[in-house]
Design an enzyme around this catalytic site. Structure first.
Site, PDB file in Angstrom:
ATOM      1  N   ASP A 183     -11.371  16.697 -22.526  1.00  0.00           N
ATOM      2  CA  ASP A 183     -12.123  17.940 -22.491  1.00  0.00           C
ATOM      3  C   ASP A 183     -13.438  17.711 -23.238  1.00  0.00           C
ATOM      4  O   ASP A 183     -13.606  16.714 -23.929  1.00  0.00           O
ATOM      5  CB  ASP A 183     -11.300  19.050 -23.150  1.00  0.00           C
ATOM      6  N   ASP A 203      -5.926  19.526 -26.111  1.00  0.00           N
ATOM      7  CA  ASP A 203      -5.309  20.269 -27.218  1.00  0.00           C
ATOM      8  C   ASP A 203      -4.939  21.700 -26.844  1.00  0.00           C
ATOM      9  O   ASP A 203      -4.457  22.451 -27.679  1.00  0.00           O
ATOM     10  CB  ASP A 203      -6.231  20.284 -28.437  1.00  0.00           C
ATOM     11  N   ASP A 209      -4.278  22.022 -20.875  1.00  0.00           N
ATOM     12  CA  ASP A 209      -4.268  20.558 -20.757  1.00  0.00           C
ATOM     13  C   ASP A 209      -2.860  19.994 -20.567  1.00  0.00           C
ATOM     14  O   ASP A 209      -2.710  18.837 -20.170  1.00  0.00           O
ATOM     15  CB  ASP A 209      -4.877  19.919 -22.013  1.00  0.00           C
ATOM     16  N   ASN A 229      15.784 -24.800 -33.275  1.00  0.00           N
ATOM     17  CA  ASN A 229      15.415 -23.489 -32.735  1.00  0.00           C
ATOM     18  C   ASN A 229      15.340 -22.440 -33.847  1.00  0.00           C
ATOM     19  O   ASN A 229      14.465 -21.572 -33.850  1.00  0.00           O
ATOM     20  CB  ASN A 229      16.449 -23.061 -31.690  1.00  0.00           C
TER      21      ASN A 229
END
Length: 884
Positions: free
Chosen positions: A346, A613, A617, A706
């Site tokens: 926005d 927010d 949205d 390993n």
């Protein structure tokens, strides 16, 4: 309170729906003043906290079993049991040896314990991060409303609801005003439903159909209400549904990538191990030893520490991001966050300052008029819905310029804001009984509902000519970056009591309000930084074209051609997919249009982040790959988000995206480097098994090699990534790991094989005194021990140093160096492995002291290996345009 809502008993929603408000208050001994502290404690004791248990929490014993019992540790346990049986159970008393099985079970213990610790830390970190994001509700206690965390609500609380609020519990409505609720999470209905505090309710087919009940899991789309909490936590309708739901969320692309990688390793393991067993069984004749060796190769091929390294990376990444103002609600969303290549946002509060100033309050002639400000103040002050930044600016300006304490009015009614009408109204009454409806909203909408205008000192008919003059003045203000709202009023409206949207008609437009929403000083710099890092920013706003264009120009966003919501509405999905690629600024959008644009971008193959927010949205945030909100957002926006920013600032967002990429890069660094070096080592073992008259390395030696390497790799999460790596979005490609193994793995095999040849034909004969077949049994044992030690050390050096070589496309140690922690721990690992043949422990492993001549050959071999790896990775990067 009397036996309110009996614990562990299903709520009879029909009973609450049919009772009058007075009956409910009387029956449960409630007061209109709200609960007292004592009543709150009693209710909480009886009904518990307002928390949902999403399935049963995994018991600690199960966490322990998951850490210690994995496909890789099962292979180790199998090897340990076999070693125990052969070396202890069936061995002669004087030949019993616990060393081999003890080492293997110690490896299981170390691997499992490290994984368990990181798993516990991960859960604790996730909970801690979630606790930083608070969703609150407006609750009446001790005769006043206050914001409290949702989990502190108890049965009997009175709650005030407004647009954007999550419904915090199951609630019987007491009063409502044009209340529309989205309950799609419960019913699947895509459209909001109207709810009202009606007491004339008949039996309904489902609990959610009762008009005077609202339920946890839904949210307020528009309107306002007050209600009484009748069920909390697990005893809500939503809590009941949650018990039956799978606790596993939809896997992210990151989780799917990890899963595909694990299957890739299993495929290689299932192909390589049987081949090694058959070859060694046929060539050496000892099938039990061949089986043990094959299983060891299988373990050597797989990165046992993968879960622990991944978890450590995610926890460290999320913690680092939290310190920079970015809260990750779901750890596995970090990769998607770093992969964002399109950010939709926005305008208000993101590009602009989160502080709007009322610059002008003008009459329709364009002159300052305190009457316009007074009417706007009454509208903003008395509305009970979501007070946005515009309302705050109006109230602050009025308190500064008007004697607001002398403005004595009583609120009669209101018609809340919604995103279709884009306006809101209040009805107020003065001390003389005169009522007024005051409406403010978008200027176009205000002109549509106004039949008259207060123009040049007279109330006249709103003609086309006057409308044109008003719009010209508004456009002039818009062109200067000012956002404009219209203010209209109607004296003594006919209805008193229940006002509705239909009453917003035949109004008198009295003026307009011009707001300044200046760009943030950091916005231009943040947009440039995002562009440098491969993120395209698209502005999706409900504001008009002129204001948006003015702001976009100031911050350096190209806004020559803007697309508005009306155009979007007319487009097919195919046309929209093309349009969203060509334009970056979209104006006058409603929530559904924002959602459509987000979906179109995702369908085009982008990883989309949506920063919002507001309640408008939320749909787009849920559609995006990553929903991003701020700590000050409305409840539904925070609930829809994967990521929460502690400040609404693109600079913080940009830092968060970079941290996400660094976390992902370190994970890929471990997976690709380990996969390729392990594959190379085991391929070398396969080749050596065909020609050597003995095993190239004992099962226990492979496992211990390993283990040293994997412990060294624990340092990888503390490494850093090259600046160039962070400049582009990164996405998971499981197929790339297979190609990486095939390209880079055999390079280590070349030098493993040269080490075999060197040890077998040069060093071992020189130390022992002859070729293998010419030696007696005791000398052959010494020959084999020296051979094993030589390859053990060379393998560890090459495998560990190649981690540094493959961590960057650049020349290692010269153009790019690992972090201090990584360099220190890997160096320590090499030192331990190098000294091992000289210790009693190493000799118990079957290793022997190496001659001084070996070390010169080792340095030459490792340098040649690093040189070849650098050359091969250059070819790889040229062909595939990436390394990690």
């Amino acid at each position: 309170m009397e036996k309110t809502f009996k614990n562990n008993q299903k709520i009879n929603y029909g009973l609450f729906a049919k009772k009058t408000v007075e009956n409910i208050f009387d029956k449960f001994q409630l007061s209109a003043k709200g609960l007292s502290e004592e009543q709150v404690l009693i209710s909480r004791e009886k009904h518990g906290d307002n928390k949902i248990s999403y399935g049963k929490k995994t018991p600690f014993l199960v966490e322990v079993l998951k850490a210690y019992i994995t496909p890789f540790t099962l292979v180790l346990i199998g090897l340990g049991m076999t070693s125990f049986i052969t070396d202890v159970v069936i061995a002669a008393p004087q030949e019993r040896d616990f060393f081999g099985s003890g080492i293997i079970f110690s490896m299981v213990l170390i691997s499992g314990t490290m994984t368990l610790i990181q798993s516990v830390r991960s859960n604790q970190a996730a909970e801690k991060l979630k606790s930083l994001v608070k969703v609150t509700a407006n609750v009446k206690r001790n005769n006043q409303y206050e914001e409290i965390p949702m989990e502190e609500i108890v049965c009997g609380d009175q709650v005030k609801l407004s647009a954007g609020d999550m419904i915090p519990a199951d609630i019987r409505l007491i009063t409502t005003k044009d209340l529309f609720i989205s309950q799609s999470a419960l019913t699947g209905e895509s459209y909001p439903v109207e709810k009202r505090a009606d007491e004339r309710i008949t039996q309904q087919d489902s609990d959610t159909s009762y008009e005077n009940l609202v339920f946890m899991g839904s949210n307020v789309v528009s309107g306002s209400a007050e209600g009484l909490v009748i069920a909390t936590g697990n005893r809500t309708l939503f809590g009941d549904v949650a018990k039956t739901l799978s606790t596993k969320p939809i896997p992210t692309s990151f989780e799917l990538g990890i899963r595909k990688t694990s299957f890739l390793f299993i495929k290689f393991m299932s192909l390589m191990a049987p081949t090694v067993i058959v070859i060694n069984g046929l060539t050496k004749g000892d099938w039990l030893e061949a089986l043990l060796f094959g299983l060891s190769v299988a373990v050597g091929l797989t990165p046992e520490m993968l879960p622990m390294i991944v978890t450590t990376n995610l926890v460290k990444g999320a913690t680092a991001m939290a310190k920079k103002g970015t809260i990750i609600k779901n750890l596995n969303s970090i990769q998607n966050f770093g992969a964002i290549d399109v950010l939709c946002t926005d305008k208000t509060g993101t590009l602009t300052q989160d502080k709007i100033i009322l610059e002008y309050h003008l009459d329709c002639d364009g002159k300052e008029d305190s009457r316009v400000l007074r009417h706007a103040y009454l509208n903003s002050c008395y509305q009970t819905g979501l007070k946005n930044l515009l309302d705050v600016a109006i109230i602050e300006a009025a308190e500064e310029k008007l004697a607001t304490e002398t403005i004595q009015y009583k609120k009669v009614d209101e018609i809340p804001f919604d995103f279709e009408r884009r306006r809101m109204s209040v009805v107020v009454e003065d001390n003389h009984g005169k009522t007024q409806m005051i409406t403010k909203g978008a200027i176009e909408e205000m002109l549509n509902i106004s039949s008259f205008v207060d123009f040049k000192g007279k109330v006249t008919k709103l003609t086309d000519e006057v409308r044109r003059e008003v719009l010209e003045k508004v456009e002039e203000l818009n062109a200067n970056g000012l956002r404009v709202l219209g203010v209209a009023q109607k004296t003594n409206p006919s209805v008193v009591g229940e006002f509705s949207i239909s009453d917003e008609s035949d109004m008198v437009l009295i003026g307009y309000l011009a707001f300044l929403d200046p760009p943030k000083e950091t916005t231009k710099q943040a947009l440039e930084a995002l562009k440098m890092h491969g993120v395209c920013v698209k502005v999706l706003t409900g504001d008009n074209a002129l204001v948006t264009q003015s702001v976009c120009k100031q911050v350096g966003l190209g806004a020559e051609k803007l697309v508005n919501g009306e155009e979007i509405e007319q487009l097919t999905d195919e046309k929209l997919s093309q349009l969203v690629e060509e334009h970056d600024v979209f104006v006058k959008l409603n929530p559904q249009q924002k959602q459509r644009i987000t979906w179109a971008l995702r369908e085009n193959g982008h990883t989309v982040g949506f920063l919002g927010d507001g309640i408008n949205d939320a749909p787009a945030m849920k559609t995006a790959d990553v929903g991003i909100s701020v700590d000050t957002a409305v409840d539904i926006a925070k609930e829809s988000a994967d990521v929460i920013l502690l400040e609404k600032d693109l600079t913080i967002l940009e830092r968060g995206i970079i941290s996400g990429r660094e976390t992902f890069g370190n994970i890929m660094k471990y997976i690709k480097s380990t996969a390729s070096s392990n594959f190379g080592n085991m391929f070398s073992v396969l080749v050596a098994s065909m020609f050597l008259p003995f095993l190239p390395m004992l099962p226990l030696q492979i496992l211990f090699l390993n283990l040293i390497y994997d412990i060294s790799c624990v340092s990888v999460p503390w490494d850093h990534m090259d600046k160039e790596y962070l400049e582009e979005p990164k996405s998971w490609t499981a197929s790339g790991i297979g190609k990486f193994m095939v390209w880079l793995g055999p390079t280590s095999s070349i030098f493993d094989i040269t080490t075999y040849l060197l040890m077998y034909f040069v060093i071992c004969p020189a130390v022992v005194g002859g070729n293998f077949h010419t030696l007696n049994a005791e000398q052959q044992v010494a020959f084999i021990a020296i051979f094993h030690a030589g390859w053990f050390v060379e393998s560890l050096w090459s495998q560990t140093l190649v981690l540094h070589a493959l961590r960057t496309p650049k020349i290692p140690f010269i153009q790019s160096r690992g972090s201090f922690i990584m360099t220190s721990i890997t160096t320590l690992g090499i030192a331990v492995g190098t000294l091992l043949p000289f210790t009693a422990f190493g000799q118990n492993l079957g290793l022997a002291t190496l001659p001084s001549s070996y070390w010169l050959w080792l340095v030459a071999t490792v340098l040649a290996y690093l040189l070849l790896v650098t050359v091969v990775k250059r070819f790889y990067v040229t062909r595939y345009q990436e390394l990690l």
